[in-house]
Design a protein around this motif. Sequence first.
Motif, PDB file in Angstrom:
ATOM      1  N   PRO A   1      43.183  49.792  36.691  1.00  0.00           N
ATOM      2  CA  PRO A   1      43.540  50.594  37.753  1.00  0.00           C
ATOM      3  C   PRO A   1      42.382  50.875  38.795  1.00  0.00           C
ATOM      4  O   PRO A   1      42.745  50.695  40.088  1.00  0.00           O
ATOM      5  N   MET A   2      41.321  50.962  38.414  1.00  0.00           N
ATOM      6  CA  MET A   2      40.156  51.115  39.636  1.00  0.00           C
ATOM      7  C   MET A   2      39.911  49.825  40.266  1.00  0.00           C
ATOM      8  O   MET A   2      39.904  49.747  41.515  1.00  0.00           O
ATOM      9  N   LEU A   3      40.195  48.610  39.687  1.00  0.00           N
ATOM     10  CA  LEU A   3      40.117  47.430  40.741  1.00  0.00           C
ATOM     11  C   LEU A   3      41.141  47.377  41.510  1.00  0.00           C
ATOM     12  O   LEU A   3      41.095  46.972  42.592  1.00  0.00           O
ATOM     13  N   ILE A   4      42.398  47.786  41.149  1.00  0.00           N
ATOM     14  CA  ILE A   4      43.665  47.747  42.188  1.00  0.00           C
ATOM     15  C   ILE A   4      43.160  48.781  43.455  1.00  0.00           C
ATOM     16  O   ILE A   4      43.289  48.595  44.513  1.00  0.00           O
ATOM     17  N   ALA A   5      42.785  50.073  43.000  1.00  0.00           N
ATOM     18  CA  ALA A   5      42.430  51.020  43.971  1.00  0.00           C
ATOM     19  C   ALA A   5      41.371  50.877  44.847  1.00  0.00           C
ATOM     20  O   ALA A   5      41.416  51.302  46.188  1.00  0.00           O
ATOM     21  N   GLN A   6      40.351  50.060  44.926  1.00  0.00           N
ATOM     22  CA  GLN A   6      39.363  49.901  45.421  1.00  0.00           C
ATOM     23  C   GLN A   6      39.475  48.909  46.559  1.00  0.00           C
ATOM     24  O   GLN A   6      40.559  48.270  46.631  1.00  0.00           O
ATOM     25  N   SER A   7      38.764  49.199  47.791  1.00  0.00           N
ATOM     26  CA  SER A   7      39.198  48.345  48.943  1.00  0.00           C
ATOM     27  C   SER A   7      38.808  46.788  48.869  1.00  0.00           C
ATOM     28  O   SER A   7      38.136  46.681  48.192  1.00  0.00           O
ATOM     29  N   TRP A   8      39.589  46.412  49.573  1.00  0.00           N
ATOM     30  CA  TRP A   8      39.767  44.706  49.500  1.00  0.00           C
ATOM     31  C   TRP A   8      39.347  44.181  50.848  1.00  0.00           C
ATOM     32  O   TRP A   8      39.921  44.964  51.935  1.00  0.00           O
ATOM     33  N   ASP A   9      38.731  43.110  51.043  1.00  0.00           N
ATOM     34  CA  ASP A   9      38.689  42.365  52.289  1.00  0.00           C
ATOM     35  C   ASP A   9      39.400  41.237  52.493  1.00  0.00           C
ATOM     36  O   ASP A   9      39.855  40.439  51.652  1.00  0.00           O
TER      37      ASP A   9
ATOM     38  N   PHE B   1      42.945  38.511  49.314  1.00  0.00           N
ATOM     39  CA  PHE B   1      41.822  39.624  49.455  1.00  0.00           C
ATOM     40  C   PHE B   1      40.984  39.279  48.412  1.00  0.00           C
ATOM     41  O   PHE B   1      41.043  38.844  47.409  1.00  0.00           O
ATOM     42  N   THR B   2      39.434  39.534  48.773  1.00  0.00           N
ATOM     43  CA  THR B   2      38.440  39.510  47.810  1.00  0.00           C
ATOM     44  C   THR B   2      37.779  40.790  47.753  1.00  0.00           C
ATOM     45  O   THR B   2      37.964  41.689  48.791  1.00  0.00           O
ATOM     46  N   LYS B   3      37.001  40.922  46.742  1.00  0.00           N
ATOM     47  CA  LYS B   3      36.401  42.251  46.650  1.00  0.00           C
ATOM     48  C   LYS B   3      35.171  42.094  45.640  1.00  0.00           C
ATOM     49  O   LYS B   3      35.239  41.269  44.712  1.00  0.00           O
ATOM     50  N   VAL B   4      33.730  42.311  46.173  1.00  0.00           N
ATOM     51  CA  VAL B   4      32.686  42.389  45.542  1.00  0.00           C
ATOM     52  C   VAL B   4      32.587  43.400  44.459  1.00  0.00           C
ATOM     53  O   VAL B   4      32.914  44.544  44.535  1.00  0.00           O
ATOM     54  N   ASN B   5      32.160  42.919  43.436  1.00  0.00           N
ATOM     55  CA  ASN B   5      32.053  44.090  42.180  1.00  0.00           C
ATOM     56  C   ASN B   5      30.613  44.559  41.663  1.00  0.00           C
ATOM     57  O   ASN B   5      29.621  43.557  41.706  1.00  0.00           O
ATOM     58  N   ALA B   6      30.315  45.550  41.864  1.00  0.00           N
ATOM     59  CA  ALA B   6      28.857  46.054  41.683  1.00  0.00           C
ATOM     60  C   ALA B   6      28.330  45.562  39.933  1.00  0.00           C
ATOM     61  O   ALA B   6      29.345  45.796  39.235  1.00  0.00           O
ATOM     62  N   GLY B   7      27.297  44.740  40.123  1.00  0.00           N
ATOM     63  CA  GLY B   7      26.793  44.474  38.801  1.00  0.00           C
ATOM     64  C   GLY B   7      27.335  43.456  38.345  1.00  0.00           C
ATOM     65  O   GLY B   7      27.004  42.828  37.406  1.00  0.00           O
ATOM     66  N   HIS B   8      28.007  42.627  39.315  1.00  0.00           N
ATOM     67  CA  HIS B   8      28.774  41.496  38.546  1.00  0.00           C
ATOM     68  C   HIS B   8      28.776  40.429  39.609  1.00  0.00           C
ATOM     69  O   HIS B   8      29.122  40.732  40.989  1.00  0.00           O
ATOM     70  N   PRO B   9      28.590  39.117  39.349  1.00  0.00           N
ATOM     71  CA  PRO B   9      28.295  38.096  40.558  1.00  0.00           C
ATOM     72  C   PRO B   9      29.492  37.590  41.160  1.00  0.00           C
ATOM     73  O   PRO B   9      29.491  36.929  42.159  1.00  0.00           O
ATOM     74  N   PHE B  10      30.467  37.636  40.391  1.00  0.00           N
ATOM     75  CA  PHE B  10      31.553  37.142  40.923  1.00  0.00           C
ATOM     76  C   PHE B  10      32.736  37.969  41.447  1.00  0.00           C
ATOM     77  O   PHE B  10      33.053  39.115  41.091  1.00  0.00           O
ATOM     78  N   GLU B  11      33.421  37.664  42.683  1.00  0.00           N
ATOM     79  CA  GLU B  11      34.508  38.286  43.355  1.00  0.00           C
ATOM     80  C   GLU B  11      35.428  38.285  42.607  1.00  0.00           C
ATOM     81  O   GLU B  11      36.109  37.335  42.032  1.00  0.00           O
ATOM     82  N   SER B  12      36.133  39.574  42.860  1.00  0.00           N
ATOM     83  CA  SER B  12      37.868  39.656  42.135  1.00  0.00           C
ATOM     84  C   SER B  12      38.749  39.156  43.500  1.00  0.00           C
ATOM     85  O   SER B  12      38.031  39.033  44.376  1.00  0.00           O
ATOM     86  N   PHE B  13      39.915  38.929  43.066  1.00  0.00           N
ATOM     87  CA  PHE B  13      40.837  38.276  44.101  1.00  0.00           C
ATOM     88  C   PHE B  13      42.119  39.081  44.074  1.00  0.00           C
ATOM     89  O   PHE B  13      42.517  39.581  42.833  1.00  0.00           O
ATOM     90  N   LYS B  14      42.757  39.330  45.258  1.00  0.00           N
ATOM     91  CA  LYS B  14      44.150  39.630  44.960  1.00  0.00           C
ATOM     92  C   LYS B  14      44.941  38.909  46.247  1.00  0.00           C
ATOM     93  O   LYS B  14      44.606  38.657  47.197  1.00  0.00           O
ATOM     94  N   ALA B  15      46.230  38.225  45.721  1.00  0.00           N
ATOM     95  CA  ALA B  15      46.878  37.858  46.730  1.00  0.00           C
ATOM     96  C   ALA B  15      48.470  38.457  46.567  1.00  0.00           C
ATOM     97  O   ALA B  15      48.633  38.914  45.610  1.00  0.00           O
ATOM     98  N   GLU B  16      49.060  38.498  47.760  1.00  0.00           N
ATOM     99  CA  GLU B  16      50.178  39.069  47.943  1.00  0.00           C
ATOM    100  C   GLU B  16      51.261  38.223  48.909  1.00  0.00           C
ATOM    101  O   GLU B  16      50.570  37.677  49.696  1.00  0.00           O
ATOM    102  N   MET B  17      52.686  38.142  48.588  1.00  0.00           N
ATOM    103  CA  MET B  17      53.506  37.657  49.571  1.00  0.00           C
ATOM    104  C   MET B  17      55.019  38.136  49.221  1.00  0.00           C
ATOM    105  O   MET B  17      55.150  38.847  48.097  1.00  0.00           O
ATOM    106  N   LYS B  18      55.874  38.008  50.114  1.00  0.00           N
ATOM    107  CA  LYS B  18      56.859  38.344  49.865  1.00  0.00           C
ATOM    108  C   LYS B  18      57.947  36.922  49.503  1.00  0.00           C
ATOM    109  O   LYS B  18      57.588  35.932  50.242  1.00  0.00           O
ATOM    110  N   ILE B  19      58.628  37.111  48.583  1.00  0.00           N
ATOM    111  CA  ILE B  19      59.388  35.725  48.014  1.00  0.00           C
ATOM    112  C   ILE B  19      60.891  36.278  47.782  1.00  0.00           C
ATOM    113  O   ILE B  19      61.011  37.186  47.132  1.00  0.00           O
TER     114      ILE B  19
END
Length: 200
Positions: free
Chosen positions: A16-24, A35-53
């Motif tokens: 849930p923390m990953l969902i709640a944090q701010s995204w670019d 959207f992507t988000k940098v994770n403290a202490g981790h070299p790889f970015e998380s991503f979030k995609a969204e669309m209406k379908i």
Amino acid sequence: MIRTLSLVLLLIGVSPMLIAQSWDLRKDEDGIKVFTKVNAGHPFESFKAEMKIDLTVPEITQFLKHMDAHPEAFPDTKEIRILERPNDSTQIQYAYTDAPWPVSDRDGVYKLVFQYNKKTGQLVTKAKALPKYLPEVEDVVRIALSDTYWIATPIDESSIKLEYIVHADPGGNIPEWLANSAAVDVPFDTFTNIRKALTP
């Protein structure tokens, strides 16, 4: 080479923390936002995609429960195989990514849990890597860390908002810049392919 991480960044179970944090916002095109988000202490970015379908929750549920019938929806994915269905809300599946030389192929085993909210009509599908479920394959990198949410929220009787959230480590020797580039291209291409496969 960017697409070689399609499996790596596929199907897993985010906190849930990953969902709640701010995204670019990194891409906004053809009705798809990534959207992507940098994770403290981790070299790889998380991503979030969204669309209406133009799908219903039951229709996207069928897709998620039978991704083995649509491997083409996930870039560079050669195989998706259902290994076990212990009950109607849980399944274990295997996926294999065919990476171009010189990047090693990737594979992973994932536990998917489907949670349907009768009050809101929302479906949340969580997936998490199970790296020890099967013996490793020689010269193939097994995904050890992978957490994902697929969230389908009804908009009206014939359409949903679909979200795809991933935090993963591709393992092996992949440059950080390449993995982070894939964090934009992979979800965008996946959503494009899903829309092409499931809607007229």
